[in-house]
Design an enzyme around this catalytic site. Sequence first.
Site, short mmCIF file in Angstrom:
data_model
loop_
_atom_site.label_atom_id
_atom_site.label_comp_id
_atom_site.label_asym_id
_atom_site.label_seq_id
_atom_site.Cartn_x
_atom_site.Cartn_y
_atom_site.Cartn_z
N GLU A 63 1.43 -8.66 6.43
CA GLU A 63 2.09 -7.38 6.16
C GLU A 63 3.22 -7.11 7.15
O GLU A 63 4.25 -6.58 6.78
CB GLU A 63 1.06 -6.23 6.20
N TYR A 103 2.11 2.81 5.49
CA TYR A 103 2.07 1.76 4.46
C TYR A 103 1.22 0.57 4.94
O TYR A 103 0.31 0.11 4.23
CB TYR A 103 3.50 1.29 4.11
N ASP A 141 5.66 1.65 -0.60
CA ASP A 141 6.85 1.05 0.00
C ASP A 141 7.98 1.14 -1.04
O ASP A 141 7.82 1.79 -2.08
CB ASP A 141 6.58 -0.40 0.44
#
Length: 366
Positions: A40, A123, A141
Amino acid sequence: MNVFFKRQYLRKKLRQWYHLHKRDLPWRKTLDPYKIWTSEIMLQQTQVATVIPYYQKWVKTFPKLETFAKAPLSKVLKLWAGLGYYRRARMFHKAAQYVKKNLGGKIPGKMEELRKLPGIGRYTAGAIASIAYNETVPVLDGNVIRILTRIFGISQNIDRPATIGKLWKIAETLLPKKNPGDFNQALMELGATLCFSLNPECSRCPVRTSCIAHKKRREIFYPVRSKREKYEKILMTALVVQNKKLEVFIEKQPEQGRWGGLWMFPFWTRKEDMLRASSKICCQLRHFLTLQHAFTKYRIRLEVYRGDFKKKGIQRRRNWRWISIRTLKDLAIPSPHRKIAEKLSLENSLESGLFSPKKTASVNNF
Ligand code: SF4
């Protein structure tokens, strides 16, 4: 279709589609929170295809959070070199050290706890918590914003915090209790593979019948946002100073700045300053190459000059070092300075076919 049925429909269709069409990505083969966290962070503002080899090398070098947290920052930045936005790597390292020292090496399983770690926003926390720990928390996002504004026909400006708040709420109400991580990934996947900004592939989209933007044939008008800022063009100049031992000057950047801890060739924003500095330290100044680099709203044009070192008039600078061209590849150098290093290395390897320079050169104090 009323709101309740629309939600049910979207959940079902998106999950079915995701299971059939999801891409085979290395971080999708694990539920290890550290590896999901790694992916991520790497995927922020970086394309999947670019991230894959970096991710694979990363988990090989640092298979566990402990090994990563223990590693020196220089090694971390070296592995990150080329991915850009180096602040991500520094914050990730800081957060891993915090987890190791204060949480016994256990990555928190709740989104709210994850958000307290350096470099983790809502996020990323939502992605890790939902994928690795199955927590029912949403993600939002750029991809998810685009999909939700299109499906729900939201025409408020997304530059307004109130609109973003509304979208978070929608993302939250859409989430199923079962496998929320899969649902979040389905949304991200749809945005990355079909619901493109300019040419969305609606004919292949599993939720097209309930997409308001598609019904109106106005897909590309969503999301609505303020007029984009124009790019700011910046001209910069860098200097490669080379001595007879096939070494070049290179400078370690101060820890606090954007390039903290990385190595770069000396650079200036004004060409006159480069000319003044170069007249003291080198002769035979010549143009070497021109590089273009995009960074957030900046478009940087970097003119690179090259000169031969002369001893006269030299001044010692704390972070400058001599390093042999052949060992430049071992340093953490950001783009586009890495391109300068690559060009020098290529030239050097071609020339070394004609003569053999000393093999022992490495970083030397200047
Ligand atoms: S129908 Fe088109 S615009 Fe709507 S979500 Fe699907 S791909 Fe995006």
